[in-house]
Scaffold this active site. Structure first.
Site, PDB file in Angstrom:
ATOM      1  N   ARG A  14     -63.296  -6.110  32.895  1.00  0.00           N
ATOM      2  CA  ARG A  14     -64.405  -5.872  31.977  1.00  0.00           C
ATOM      3  C   ARG A  14     -63.879  -5.769  30.533  1.00  0.00           C
ATOM      4  O   ARG A  14     -64.080  -6.654  29.724  1.00  0.00           O
ATOM      5  CB  ARG A  14     -65.157  -4.582  32.378  1.00  0.00           C
ATOM      6  CG  ARG A  14     -66.517  -4.413  31.724  1.00  0.00           C
ATOM      7  CD  ARG A  14     -66.475  -3.868  30.331  1.00  0.00           C
ATOM      8  NE  ARG A  14     -65.845  -2.552  30.267  1.00  0.00           N
ATOM      9  CZ  ARG A  14     -65.539  -1.941  29.141  1.00  0.00           C
ATOM     10  NH1 ARG A  14     -65.796  -2.529  27.981  1.00  0.00           N
ATOM     11  NH2 ARG A  14     -64.959  -0.758  29.143  1.00  0.00           N
ATOM     12  N   ASP A  15     -63.144  -4.705  30.242  1.00  0.00           N
ATOM     13  CA  ASP A  15     -62.722  -4.453  28.865  1.00  0.00           C
ATOM     14  C   ASP A  15     -61.775  -5.546  28.371  1.00  0.00           C
ATOM     15  O   ASP A  15     -61.856  -5.991  27.228  1.00  0.00           O
ATOM     16  CB  ASP A  15     -62.029  -3.085  28.790  1.00  0.00           C
ATOM     17  CG  ASP A  15     -62.133  -2.463  27.405  1.00  0.00           C
ATOM     18  OD1 ASP A  15     -62.583  -3.141  26.477  1.00  0.00           O
ATOM     19  OD2 ASP A  15     -61.746  -1.296  27.254  1.00  0.00           O
ATOM     20  N   HIS A 211     -60.519   7.100  28.779  1.00  0.00           N
ATOM     21  CA  HIS A 211     -60.363   5.655  28.588  1.00  0.00           C
ATOM     22  C   HIS A 211     -59.554   5.465  27.312  1.00  0.00           C
ATOM     23  O   HIS A 211     -60.045   5.729  26.218  1.00  0.00           O
ATOM     24  CB  HIS A 211     -61.768   5.033  28.475  1.00  0.00           C
ATOM     25  CG  HIS A 211     -61.787   3.576  28.167  1.00  0.00           C
ATOM     26  ND1 HIS A 211     -61.919   2.621  29.141  1.00  0.00           N
ATOM     27  CD2 HIS A 211     -61.718   2.906  26.997  1.00  0.00           C
ATOM     28  CE1 HIS A 211     -61.922   1.417  28.583  1.00  0.00           C
ATOM     29  NE2 HIS A 211     -61.805   1.565  27.286  1.00  0.00           N
ATOM     30  N   HIS A 213     -56.794   3.351  24.711  1.00  0.00           N
ATOM     31  CA  HIS A 213     -56.253   2.076  24.250  1.00  0.00           C
ATOM     32  C   HIS A 213     -54.849   2.316  23.687  1.00  0.00           C
ATOM     33  O   HIS A 213     -54.507   3.430  23.311  1.00  0.00           O
ATOM     34  CB  HIS A 213     -57.166   1.446  23.195  1.00  0.00           C
ATOM     35  CG  HIS A 213     -58.365   0.768  23.787  1.00  0.00           C
ATOM     36  ND1 HIS A 213     -58.707  -0.533  23.526  1.00  0.00           N
ATOM     37  CD2 HIS A 213     -59.313   1.206  24.654  1.00  0.00           C
ATOM     38  CE1 HIS A 213     -59.802  -0.862  24.189  1.00  0.00           C
ATOM     39  NE2 HIS A 213     -60.193   0.181  24.879  1.00  0.00           N
ATOM     40  N   CYS A 244     -56.735  -6.109  20.425  1.00  0.00           N
ATOM     41  CA  CYS A 244     -57.637  -5.332  19.587  1.00  0.00           C
ATOM     42  C   CYS A 244     -57.992  -6.208  18.406  1.00  0.00           C
ATOM     43  O   CYS A 244     -57.115  -6.623  17.656  1.00  0.00           O
ATOM     44  CB  CYS A 244     -56.948  -4.062  19.113  1.00  0.00           C
ATOM     45  SG  CYS A 244     -57.903  -3.169  17.873  1.00  0.00           S
ATOM     46  N   ASN A 253     -56.162  -2.048  26.330  1.00  0.00           N
ATOM     47  CA  ASN A 253     -56.074  -0.788  27.067  1.00  0.00           C
ATOM     48  C   ASN A 253     -54.613  -0.484  27.393  1.00  0.00           C
ATOM     49  O   ASN A 253     -53.756  -1.355  27.269  1.00  0.00           O
ATOM     50  CB  ASN A 253     -56.842  -0.902  28.389  1.00  0.00           C
ATOM     51  CG  ASN A 253     -58.300  -1.198  28.175  1.00  0.00           C
ATOM     52  OD1 ASN A 253     -58.714  -2.336  28.262  1.00  0.00           O
ATOM     53  ND2 ASN A 253     -59.076  -0.189  27.867  1.00  0.00           N
TER      54      ASN A 253
HETATM   55 ZN    ZN Z   1     -62.040   0.088  25.837  1.00  0.00          ZN
END
Ligand code: ZN
Length: 315
Positions: A14-15, A211, A213, A244, A253
Site C-alpha cells: 500500500r504505502d 507507522h 518512515h 519520499c 517506510n
Molecule cells: Zn506512510
C-alpha cells in the site's frame, strides 16, 4: 499474537506502491504477499480503496484483498480514505481498515480534500456501517493520526492537537488509533512523549502500533524507542520502497528486512523466517525493475553462523 512479541505489519503493497510511478502487475502483488505470508509475516496492508483515477497503482485492491484472505493466518489490512472506501473494503472482506486523519488540517485538505470535521463525519458513518455488521464480518477500525510529528506544509504540529484528535476518534467508535510519522520528522524523545500522552488520554489498549518512515534515517531508532515504551505493532515495508517525494534518495517506510533482523537478533519473536523474508526481495525487484530497493541487512547479508532467535544476545 500470543506467540510473538512484536507484530510486524507490512505496508509495502500500500504505502510503498502508492508512492512510486511504476504499477506492479496484480499477479506480482499476489506472489509478493504470498511469499511474505509464507515467511511468517502475520499482517499485511495490501492496498487502499481510493478511486483508481487517483491511484492507478492500487486499482486492483479489492481483488488483492480477496486473494490475501485465502492465505491462512494472515490479517489483511487496507486503507480507506472515506465512507465509500470503507464500504468497498467491507465488501472485499478486509480484516482491518485504517482511515487516515491528518493532524495538520492543511495537509488533510491537500491530501483528502477534507477538513477535520468532514473526516470525523466519515468516521461516524463508517462506525455506523460497522455496527450494522454481524460480529464475525466486522473489520477492526483504526483511525490513523497522520502527520502527527510534523507536516511538510504546516511545519510543527502541536501535541495537544494530536491528543485531541485521538480522543475524538476513540469517542466516535474507532477500535484504535495509530501514530503515523508520515513525513519522517519524528525523533525518539518526541515519539515516547506522544505515546505516553495518548495513552494517558485514551488508554494503553487504544494505541498499540506506530507507522514510521525512515526519511531522515531515524526509523529504527524510533522503532526501538516505541518498543521500549510498550508498543507492540510496527509498520514497515519490504525494501523500504516508496521513497519520499520531499526528500530525493531517502527511503520510504522503515525497511522490513532490517527491522526483522534487529528484533530477531535481540531475541524478540516476530514469527518471521529471515532467510525466507530476504528471498522475497527478488519478487519485488523483478516486478519493479525501475524502482530502488533499500535496506542494509539485505546488502550486507546475515552475520556468519547466524541462527534465529536472539543470536546477538547469546553469550
Ligand atoms: Zn506512510
Amino acid at each position: 499474537m500470543s506467540d510473538i512479541d512484536v507484530l510486524i505489519s507490512e505496508v509495502g503493497p500500500r504505502d510503498g506502491l502508492q508512492s512510486i510511478k511504476s504499477i506492479m502487475p496484480t499477479d506480482a502483488k499476489k506472489a509478493w504477499i504470498k511469499a511474505e505470508a509464507d515467511a511468517g509475516v502475520r499482517e499485511i496492508e495490501v492496498g487502499s480503496f481510493v478511486p483508481p483515477k487517483l491511484l492507478p497503482q492500487l486499482a486492483d485492491t479489492a481483488e488483492i484483498v480477496a486473494y490475501a484472505r485465502t492465505l491462512p493466518g494472515l490479517a489483511v489490512a487496507a486503507l480507506v480514505p472515506n465512507f465509500k472506501g470503507a464500504e468497498n473494503a467491507v465488501k472485499a472482506g478486509a480484516h482491518k481498515i485504517t482511515l487516515p486523519l491528518s493532524v495538520s488540517e492543511t495537509h488533510s485538505q491537500a491530501n483528502l480534500k477534507k477538513t477535520h470535521a468532514q473526516v470525523l463525519d466519515e468516521v461516524r458513518k463508517i462506525v455506523e456501517l460497522l455496527d450494522s455488521l454481524p460480529a464475525d464480518q466486522r473489520p477492526d477500525f483504526e483511525g490513523g493520526l497522520s502527520t502527527a510529528f510534523g507536516c511538510t506544509l504546516e511545519g510543527k504540529v502541536p501535541e495537544a492537537k494530536v491528543v485531541e484528535l485521538a480522543r475524538e476518534l476513540i469517542a466516535l467508535g474507532c477500535d484504535e488509533v495509530g501514530l503515523s510519522d508520515t513525513t519522517g520528522y519524528a525523533n525518539p524523545t518526541q515519539l515516547r512523549r506522544l505515546i505516553k500522552l495518548i495513552w494517558a488520554e485514551v488508554g494503553q489498549d487504544k494505541l498499540t502500533g506506530v507507522h514510521l518512515h525512515n526519511t531522515r534515517g531515524l526509523g529504527l531508532a524510533n522503532a526501538h524507542a516505541a518498543l521500549e515504551e510498550g508498543i507492540t505493532t510496527l509498520d514497515s515495508s519490504l525494501g523500504g520502497i516508496g521513497g519520499c517525494p520531499f526528500a530525493p534518495g531517502a527511503s520510504g517506510n522503515i525497511v522490513t528486512e532490517d527491522l526483522a533482523f534487529m528484533l530477531d537478533a535481540m531475541g524478540l519473536q516476530t514469527g518471521i523466517d529471515l532467510a525466507k523474508l530476504l528471498a522475497v526481495r527478488q519478487i519485488v525487484r523483478d516486478a519493479l525493475p525501475d524502482e530502488e530497493l533499500y535496506g542494509f541487512t539485505p546488502d550486507a547479508g546475515l552475520p556468519k553462523d547466524y541462527s534465529p532467535g536472539g543470536w546477538g544476545i547469546a553469550a
